[in-house]
Motif scaffolding. Sequence first.
Motif, PDB file in Angstrom:
ATOM      1  N   GLY A   1     -37.152  55.736  10.209  1.00 27.29           N
ATOM      2  CA  GLY A   1     -36.331  56.243   9.112  1.00 27.29           C
ATOM      3  C   GLY A   1     -36.897  55.843   7.759  1.00 27.29           C
ATOM      4  N   GLN A   2     -37.443  54.620   7.698  1.00 27.07           N
ATOM      5  CA  GLN A   2     -37.970  54.117   6.432  1.00 27.07           C
ATOM      6  C   GLN A   2     -39.116  54.987   5.928  1.00 27.07           C
ATOM      7  OE1 GLN A   2     -38.746  50.126   7.812  1.00 27.07           O
ATOM      8  NE2 GLN A   2     -36.562  49.860   8.171  1.00 27.07           N
ATOM      9  N   TYR A   3     -40.035  55.347   6.816  1.00 26.44           N
ATOM     10  CA  TYR A   3     -41.182  56.119   6.304  1.00 26.44           C
ATOM     11  C   TYR A   3     -40.797  57.548   5.973  1.00 26.44           C
ATOM     12  CZ  TYR A   3     -42.572  59.171  10.227  1.00 26.44           C
ATOM     13  OH  TYR A   3     -42.628  60.167  11.146  1.00 26.44           O
TER      14      TYR A   3
ATOM     15  N   LEU B   1     -40.285  61.502   1.703  1.00 27.32           N
ATOM     16  CA  LEU B   1     -39.566  62.584   1.018  1.00 27.32           C
ATOM     17  C   LEU B   1     -39.417  62.287  -0.465  1.00 27.32           C
ATOM     18  CD1 LEU B   1     -37.747  65.079   0.787  1.00 27.32           C
ATOM     19  CD2 LEU B   1     -35.822  63.650   1.505  1.00 27.32           C
ATOM     20  N   ILE B   2     -38.966  61.076  -0.772  1.00 27.92           N
ATOM     21  CA  ILE B   2     -38.714  60.773  -2.181  1.00 27.92           C
ATOM     22  C   ILE B   2     -40.034  60.662  -2.933  1.00 27.92           C
ATOM     23  CG2 ILE B   2     -37.774  59.025  -3.736  1.00 27.92           C
ATOM     24  CD1 ILE B   2     -35.523  58.692  -1.659  1.00 27.92           C
ATOM     25  N   ALA B   3     -41.030  60.039  -2.312  1.00 23.65           N
ATOM     26  CA  ALA B   3     -42.341  59.941  -2.955  1.00 23.65           C
ATOM     27  C   ALA B   3     -42.925  61.335  -3.178  1.00 23.65           C
ATOM     28  CB  ALA B   3     -43.277  59.099  -2.096  1.00 23.65           C
ATOM     29  N   ALA B   4     -42.714  62.252  -2.227  1.00 24.90           N
ATOM     30  CA  ALA B   4     -43.251  63.600  -2.355  1.00 24.90           C
ATOM     31  C   ALA B   4     -42.635  64.317  -3.553  1.00 24.90           C
ATOM     32  CB  ALA B   4     -42.981  64.391  -1.070  1.00 24.90           C
ATOM     33  N   SER B   5     -41.320  64.132  -3.735  1.00 22.73           N
ATOM     34  CA  SER B   5     -40.726  64.847  -4.858  1.00 22.73           C
ATOM     35  C   SER B   5     -41.120  64.210  -6.181  1.00 22.73           C
ATOM     36  CB  SER B   5     -39.208  64.935  -4.703  1.00 22.73           C
ATOM     37  OG  SER B   5     -38.688  63.672  -4.444  1.00 22.73           O
ATOM     38  N   VAL B   6     -41.332  62.891  -6.199  1.00 20.73           N
ATOM     39  CA  VAL B   6     -41.832  62.258  -7.430  1.00 20.73           C
ATOM     40  C   VAL B   6     -43.240  62.777  -7.725  1.00 20.73           C
ATOM     41  CG1 VAL B   6     -42.589  60.080  -8.442  1.00 20.73           C
ATOM     42  CG2 VAL B   6     -40.400  60.210  -7.249  1.00 20.73           C
ATOM     43  N   GLY B   7     -44.081  62.849  -6.676  1.00 21.39           N
ATOM     44  CA  GLY B   7     -45.441  63.339  -6.858  1.00 21.39           C
ATOM     45  C   GLY B   7     -45.466  64.797  -7.312  1.00 21.39           C
TER      46      GLY B   7
ATOM     47  N   MET C   1     -43.540  52.881  -1.083  1.00 21.88           N
ATOM     48  CA  MET C   1     -43.375  51.495  -0.617  1.00 21.88           C
ATOM     49  C   MET C   1     -42.028  50.943  -1.065  1.00 21.88           C
ATOM     50  SD  MET C   1     -47.225  50.028  -1.218  1.00 21.88           S
ATOM     51  CE  MET C   1     -46.947  48.417  -0.503  1.00 21.88           C
ATOM     52  N   LEU C   2     -41.656  51.293  -2.296  1.00 22.20           N
ATOM     53  CA  LEU C   2     -40.388  50.806  -2.828  1.00 22.20           C
ATOM     54  C   LEU C   2     -39.212  51.353  -2.020  1.00 22.20           C
ATOM     55  CD1 LEU C   2     -39.189  49.178  -5.219  1.00 22.20           C
ATOM     56  CD2 LEU C   2     -38.862  51.377  -6.372  1.00 22.20           C
ATOM     57  N   VAL C   3     -39.238  52.664  -1.753  1.00 22.43           N
ATOM     58  CA  VAL C   3     -38.132  53.269  -1.000  1.00 22.43           C
ATOM     59  C   VAL C   3     -38.067  52.670   0.406  1.00 22.43           C
ATOM     60  CG1 VAL C   3     -37.237  55.402  -0.008  1.00 22.43           C
ATOM     61  CG2 VAL C   3     -38.166  55.398  -2.326  1.00 22.43           C
ATOM     62  N   GLY C   4     -39.217  52.527   1.052  1.00 24.50           N
ATOM     63  CA  GLY C   4     -39.253  51.940   2.400  1.00 24.50           C
ATOM     64  C   GLY C   4     -38.678  50.533   2.377  1.00 24.50           C
ATOM     65  N   ALA C   5     -39.094  49.761   1.364  1.00 24.12           N
ATOM     66  CA  ALA C   5     -38.623  48.383   1.269  1.00 24.12           C
ATOM     67  C   ALA C   5     -37.120  48.341   1.048  1.00 24.12           C
ATOM     68  CB  ALA C   5     -39.357  47.665   0.141  1.00 24.12           C
TER      69      ALA C   5
ATOM     70  N   GLY D   1     -40.738  47.097   5.498  1.00 29.63           N
ATOM     71  CA  GLY D   1     -40.321  48.391   4.961  1.00 29.63           C
ATOM     72  C   GLY D   1     -41.346  48.961   3.995  1.00 29.63           C
ATOM     73  N   ALA D   2     -41.943  48.089   3.173  1.00 27.23           N
ATOM     74  CA  ALA D   2     -42.954  48.569   2.232  1.00 27.23           C
ATOM     75  C   ALA D   2     -44.168  49.110   2.988  1.00 27.23           C
ATOM     76  CB  ALA D   2     -43.372  47.438   1.294  1.00 27.23           C
TER      77      ALA D   2
END
Lengths: 533, 375
Positions: free
Chosen positions: B94-96, B101-107, B126-130, B259-260
Amino acid sequence: MGEAAITTAIATEPAVELKGITKRFPGVVANRDIRLSVAKGHIHAIVGENGAGKSTLMKILYGMQRPDEGEIRIDGAAVSFHTPGDAIAAGIGMVHQHFMLADNFTVLENVILGSEPRKGGLAVDFAAARRKIKEISDAYGLGVEPDALVEDLGVGDRQRVEILKVLYRGARILILDEPTAVLVPHEVDELFDNLRVLVREGLTILFISHKLDEVLKVADAITVIRRGTTVASVEPREVTARKLAELMVGSELPSPETRESTVTDVVTLEVSGLTMAASGHGPVQKGATADQLKAEGVRLLLDDISFTIHKGEVLGVAGVEGNGQAELVEAIMGMRPITAGTISLGGADITGWSTLKRREGGIGFIPEDRHRHGLLLEAPLWENRVLGHQTREPNVKGIWIDRAGARKDTQRIVEEYDVRTPGIDVDAAALSGGNQQKLIVGREMSGEPVLLIASHPTRGVDVGAQAAIWDHLRNARAAGLAVLLISADLDELIGLSDSLKVILRGRIVGDVDPGSVTPEQLGSAMTGAGEGA
Amino acid sequence: MSTFLDRVFGRVGFGGVMALVAPALAVVFAALVTSVVLLIAGHPPVEAFTSLVEYGSQPRVLVLILNLATTYFLSAVAVAVGFRMNLFNIGVDGQYRLAALIAASVGGAALVPGPLNIVLVVLVAMLVGALWASIAAVLKVTRGVSEVISTIMLNAIATGLTGWLLTADRLGVLSGNAIGTPPIPEDAHMPGMALIPGTPMKVNGFLIVAIIVGIGYAVLLNRTRFGFNLRATGRSEPAAVASGVNVKRMVVAAMVISGASAGLIGMPELLGSSFEYSLNFPTGLGFTGIAIALLGRNNAVGMAVGALLWGFLDSSSDALQLMEISKELVDIMKGVIVLSVIIAYELVHRYRIVAAQRKVSRELAAPAETEGAAA
């Protein structure tokens, strides 16, 4: 069975006979040329220091290990055990030091577990089992209630269940491994009464212990093991505890007497009003005094404890186990939160400090249970040297572990504290108890501590290691170390302490002068019966 | 003494040749079992294995193997950090996914230009996973909730949350029938490396990141104070507490690191090939990581070998279909490997004890002989 019958049994065929048993083994002690003859219907004690090879010998006899050389005879017939199953089939039963019972099962279920009587092929025949258990229990006066839940039983009862378990499997020869280690004095007496009934009914008991007065009380014959081999077989009538101890060690006994006082008037540790509430009373108001808490009906584990330890002083705390000693130690180490009170070390208030900061502040800690709190058993010795000192030289450099430094210092400890080990890369688990303890003492004396909390520092270690540990404590005290000594060994407490306090139900109930008190007086003060001298 | 689980999770080490012998034995054993399965199904095993190896050694497939292994390895590291201190982070999956998803939309929003955007995407992941992992950590240290339960539940929540976020009026963008995050601009694609000659395909640049993560993992655990505390906590929590380790803080720290690392799992795919998070984004990688961490006993090199093996099996399974063998045979093989590795480690562990006994008895026997003459 009369005396004469037993004598004949000795003359004809011993229940157990070991000839030239040799077992080579990793670690330090092996069994070498063990000779032992146990008469039928006797309680035969096997005594020896920890690590002398008693346990190995019993494992061989119980089929858990195979001897490299030698012969085992049971009732005159040579046997060869490959598994404990073989030993059980030959009528040998083992009662382990640590009970192997399922708490949430009844006595009946525990006893039959693994050898359930069957009814119609599938169903367990509980009625038959209950009948048989009743029979055994009555025959040997064990007083075991088959339908009691094991978790409701006390330690003594659990031990009787363990004994019943092996009798149920048809054992005629019982091995009891340090059976009194977990018992309080009156339970010990009950156990001995049970054992006497068992041998009267014709069973044979092998009793392993290093508590010599108990051995003298109960045994019909005694064999002494030293450094892996049998050194003497004696009659209990003919020896004293002191003589027996000398046979075990092979030399004159050390004594814990300290010489002249080294107490200074510089206060190292000051504990005042230390109070700890038992959990399970919901939230307790932090900082409430012991009296306020008691008024609210809160049970206190530590009740308004105050004392000071000076530089160069050993303060002994005497008490029956479970009266707050463990909590006191954990409170001073910062491992358990306290409800009220202050602790200060060398004038600094350390009440709010973490365990790490307290250790860095110069508190050394020899824990009561070295396997649980003192060591990483599966880690090499040098990693164990780092444990508890993982922020300090020579173990670390900044955020890095300094392997070379830690290893070098471990070597130093091994040499200075005479830790008998093949090397510093072996796992701590490979060492005998005494050597593990010497490593811990060496570690906790490193880094110039100002206060040492020594909780049962010589429990379960052999006499040689005990003398060495006493020497180290005395030397450190002479060098200005303050020591809080918790022990169940009254001779040790009286011999080492400069002052003694008695703890009862979490309260300090008396001060005793170690110079004049006898172990008997101290013992009765501990139970609350006697007056503090 | 060590328990069976301690040995399975590598908290008890064994070094040297044995660390290699055990998995090698397991792979051989797995091949035997698979051969039996093949024979029962009526296929010639030798030919099947030959074609697996032949297919798997083509340059094109080698690139695929390396790329898959990169992802798998990152996942295994994320799991292993927890395993080493008795924390079962089942929630890597779930973490990755949430992180990707969130990293993709930021990118996709292209907030910063070029390579900086790569860095930003990775850091966000990494932040979201953590953060997602730290929920389980906080629950554990404050309320005593088992991390096994909470991370499994957080996986389910992450699935729901990504589904909800990936809709047209939130983070998703419709293109035809497909929905995904806005594509990451081309200047923020991770450059590939033409490592393998004989194919135009490139090895994902995250291979380098994975190697760095692996080295970092090994150094962190074996050489630092933090790693010592983490391993000590895993071996014996009471001893760690008595030594001054703040176990609660260690739980949070280990979960955050785990998580990171989990956040990195989706990065090779996101920045190296898909450039968006869509419904096609790979799932279940977190569970692959658990298998590989077990396989490699949480050891960096061991996990790298395991990841390569898994990559090989996954990539060359297509070859089986050419022989009209179901490609699911590879799944049987993977299952057998994991099981037999656990058994092999146990056997090797016992062998080592016996070997040590023999060694010591040889050493003890020498002086005993002189004494024995007298006795």
